[in-house]
Design an enzyme around this catalytic site. Sequence first.
Site: not given
Lengths: 566, 566
Positions: A530-532
Site C-alpha cells: 500500500y501507499c497513500q
Amino acid sequence: MTKIVIIGGVAGGASAAARARRLSENAQIVMFERGPFVSFANCGLPYHIGGEIKERNKLLLQTPESFLARFNVDVRVMSNITAINREAKTVTVHNLIDGSEYQESYDFLLLSPGANPIVPPIPGVDNPLTHSLRNIPDMDKILEVIALNKPEHATVVGGGFIGLEMMEAFHRLGIRTTLLEMADQVMAPVDREMAGFAHAEIRSKGVDLKLGVALQGVEFVANEHVTALDAGENTAHQHLEGQLHLTLSNGETLTTELLIMAIGVRPETTLAKAAGLRIGELGGIWTNTAMQTSDPAIYAVGDAIEEPDFITGNPTIVPLAGPANRQGRMAADNMLGRHETYQGTQGTAICKIFDLAVAATGKNEKQLKRAQIAYEKVYVHTASHASYYPGAELVSFKLMFEPHTGKILGAQAVGKDGVDKRIDIIAVAQRAGMTVEQLQHLELTYAPPYGSAKDVINQAAFVATNLMKGDAKAIHFDEIDHLSSDQVLLDVRNPGELKNGYIEGAINIPVDQLRQRINELPKEKEIVIYCQVGLRGNVAYRQLVNHGFRARNLLGGYRTYAFAKA
Amino acid sequence: MTKIVIIGGVAGGASAAARARRLSENAQIVMFERGPFVSFANCGLPYHIGGEIKERNKLLLQTPESFLARFNVDVRVMSNITAINREAKTVTVHNLIDGSEYQESYDFLLLSPGANPIVPPIPGVDNPLTHSLRNIPDMDKILEVIALNKPEHATVVGGGFIGLEMMEAFHRLGIRTTLLEMADQVMAPVDREMAGFAHAEIRSKGVDLKLGVALQGVEFVANEHVTALDAGENTAHQHLEGQLHLTLSNGETLTTELLIMAIGVRPETTLAKAAGLRIGELGGIWTNTAMQTSDPAIYAVGDAIEEPDFITGNPTIVPLAGPANRQGRMAADNMLGRHETYQGTQGTAICKIFDLAVAATGKNEKQLKRAQIAYEKVYVHTASHASYYPGAELVSFKLMFEPHTGKILGAQAVGKDGVDKRIDIIAVAQRAGMTVEQLQHLELTYAPPYGSAKDVINQAAFVATNLMKGDAKAIHFDEIDHLSSDQVLLDVRNPGELKNGYIEGAINIPVDQLRQRINELPKEKEIVIYCQVGLRGNVAYRQLVNHGFRARNLLGGYRTYAFAKA
C-alpha cells in the site's frame, strides 16, 4: 380539443403543463395544487432557511398568474383532489378556501402528487417544535420557530439529502446541531467507505453526528412564559416556546429546541389506490415507459411513481427533480399523440456537505450485493486539476464494473472540487453503454485550472483495465485487517508520510528504494502493498511481480483504508 | 531484453518510459532530452510567469534522478539526437555539455520530439526582447526581462492558448498589454460568434486587443545605459534594456518593451525526415493507429505527429497534452507486445481567459464548412446551476449535429462556471456515438449548488430535437441583419430589457401578452422572433405556429446576436 387535467403543480406537473401548451394551443389545461404555491424550488428550501438564498421570492419560480399569462394554463391552488372517477373521466375537487366541491372532467389526467415525508410513529413526535421539510409552508414554520425561539440547539433525524442540507443550514445559523442516523452512514447513495469522507467533514465542523442511533421518544416541555404583547411579542411565540427531550436507541437522552424529521419520503398514492390504479411492488404508482398508468387515460410522473432502473431494468423509486421534470415533459408529449419512452433512471445524485460534494450514479456496492450482480471495483484519489495550479483538491473516486465485460455499473465521488463533473462523465458513459476500457480513451478538457492531462476518469479506467487484463491484482480496504500468515504488508510511502497514520504490522520500504532492497522481502509470501492513494503501490506491484513475487496492491491506498473507518 | 530508446522526455516520452517500466522490469530504457529538464509542466509556464504558480519547482514534475529511482530509466538530458540510423538501429547522440558524440542502439525507438514555435520571418524579430514560450529556459528568459527591465507594456502576437495565457499573465503583473491577432477572432477552436464573449472579456480587463492585425516589422532600440555594477545591477541588464518599435499591418506603430511570439507551433520532424520516415500530408510524422511510423521499429507520439480525427477519420494535428500522454502509454504497450490502437482525437480543448473559460470539442463550424459536412446547430444560454442559488453564471453553449441522424459533430461553451463540465459531457457523448435525441435523457448530477433539474445539455438537446422533429424552425444570428420584406422582426422580451440593446426595426410584444395581441402581427409575413436567450422565443414560436403563422425563432436570442459582433 383535448382537455388535460394535472394533479400537482411542482416539478413534473409544471413541466407537463408548459410542454403541453407548447405542443398545442387548443388543448385545455387545468392544473390543481393542494398547497398555495405552484412550481416552487423545493430543492432550495434548506438553503433559504440557512440564509444562502436570501430572498424567499427566488423560490417561487412561477405563479398561477404567470402560468396563465405565458402558457394559458388554468392553475387552481388550494384545491385538493379527493377522488378520480375513471368511468366518468372526472376528478372531484375540494376547494380548500371556500370548502366547495365540484367535478372537473378530463380527457387525460396526469398524476404528479409527489411524495410525503415519512414520520415514524415515535411517541411524542407530533409537537410544535418538530417539522418535516417538503414545501414552502413547512419552510415557513421552521423559519418561524427559529425567529421566535432563537434555538441554540437543533436535532436532525436522517442523513439523507434534506437531513444533511438542514444540518448545514443550522450550522450556518450558528445553531449547534445533532444529526441522528440509524444506519452506519449518511448519504445512502454512496457506500459506507465513501461516506467516511462525509463523516469526517461533518465532525470537523463541530456537528454532533451519531451513527447507528435511532430516535425512540420525544417529550415536549413548554416554557412557562406569558407573551408580552405590549413588548411586541407575537402570540405564536407562547405556543412554540419550549424544549424537546429526546430518548435515543443507544440509551442517551438529549435536550433540543428544534427537531427536523428527514428520514425519507414515501410516494403519495392515496388517490391512485382509491381509483384502483395498479401500484408497483415497491409501493409507487405503476407506469409503463410511456408514463401511462394501468388506465391509459391517466399518466403519472415524479416522486409518486416506480420507474425502471437503468442498469437492472427492475422497478426503482428515485424521488429526484431531474427524472420528474423529464417525465412530465414526456407525459405531455404522449398525451398529445407523440410516442416518447422513458429510458430508465440511473439515480444520479449529488449533495453538498459543507465544503464537500458527495455524488453517485448507477448502482452502489450495497445494491450490487443485494441484487447478486458480479462486480469489480477500483478507487483512485486524484487532483481535481493540475496539482501545481492553485486550488487543486483531491477527488476520491470509486468505479464499479462488470468483471469480464468492463460494463460500467456505478460510480461515486467525494471532494471539494470537480466532483459533479466526474460523476456526470460516468453518468453519460454508463447511459451510452461504454466500458471501462473505453473510458481510458476519453479526451476531456485539460488546462491547468480545469483538469489534468490524465484525468481522474482516465486514471480510474487505467486501474480498472489493468485489473481486467491481469496487469494488477487488487486487495481492498476491508481485507487489510484480516491478512493471513501467508501475507506480508508493505508500506511503500516515504517515512515522513507515516506520522499521519499507517497500518499496524507493515514493513516500510519507499518505492524508490524497492529495487535495491527487494531482497528484504520474503519471496514465499504474498506481498500486500500500500501507499497513500494506490499509484506508487501499483509501481511497486509491477516491480515485485516482474521480479517473480506474488503481490496485491491496496486500491485507493491508505486514504481509502483510513476514511472507511471515519 | 528489449532496449527502448526515447527521444524527448516530456509528456509523451515520459509517459511511455514509466509505462514501459511497469510492463517490464527487464527492458532497458534510455530517454534523451535536448534540454536540461524532463517531465516538466509545460502547460504551467505562463502561470508561473503570471505569479499564480509561485514556486518554479512545482513545474518540475520529475527529475532524471527521480526517474531513475522510481522507474530505473536512464535519463540523459542536454543530449541532442542528430541522426537515426535505421539500418544499424542506432541513434547518434550529441552531448551538449561536453560536445562528445556517440551511438546508442535500440530495439524500439520512440520519437516524442514535440513541436517548435512558429516564428515568421518578420524583419527585426530576432532581438533580446522577443521570446516564444515552449520550455523552462524560454520561461526563464521572459522572467529575466521582466525582473530586469520592469516593462510597463508588453505585446503578445497570437490569440491561441499560449498567447491568451501570456496576455493574462502580463495583466496580473500590472503590465499593460496589447494582443495582436491576425484572424478576426482569438481561440481558434471555437467559432467567431463564441469568441465574441472572449473578446468582450479581454477588452473589459483593459487589454488592447487588435483583431485582424498582423505584425510586420520590429525594431529594437537599445537604451543608452551603462550598468552600474557597484549598485548591484546585473550585466545582463545592459544587453536587455531597450524598446521595440512595432509596425502593424493596419499602418499603426506601437512601442513595447517585451514581445511574445505565440502564433502557433509546427511539428518537429527534422530527425524523422532525415531518417526517411513517412511524413503526413499536414506535415507531421505519419503513424498508424498503433503509433508506429513507417519503420515498424520506430514509434512516434505527441505534438510531432499527425493523428486521425475522431469525426472525419482524416489526419489532423492536435498539439495537446492529453493525447500525447495517452499515445505515449500506448506506444509503450505496443513496443512490449500489446496491441493497443489509438481511437482518434476529438481536439477537446479549454482555455482560461480571465474569469471566463472557453472550451470546445469535436469539429467547429468553420471546419464543418471547409469539410463540406452537413450540419445543424443550436445555441442556449443557461445558468451553470440553479439560478436561485448564489454563484450561478450563464453557460453559453453551441451544439452542432448531423441534420437527419442527430449525430453529435461538435460543441463549444463559454462562461464563468461549469464550462469544462459541459464540454466534457459532450466529449464523452460524442465518443460514445450518442445522438442529440439521446442527450435529452441524460441524467446529470443535480442539487442547487451544482446544476439544474434540466441541465444546459438537456436544454440544448431539447432545442436540437425540436429542430429535427420540425417542432421548431431556426433563424441564426448572422441572418438577422438581412431579413427580407416578407419577414417581420418580433422582440418578445419585456420593455425593460430593451434598454440594454435591441435589434433595429423589431416590434415589441412581450411573450406574456402575445395571445391578447396576436392580431397586431401580419399573418401573411414570416414572423422572426427573438428574446434574450431563445427560450421565450420558443414559447412564442409555438404559439404563433399553432395559430397558423409562419415563424422562426432566433436560437440563442439577442445574447448570441450581440456577442457575435464583439
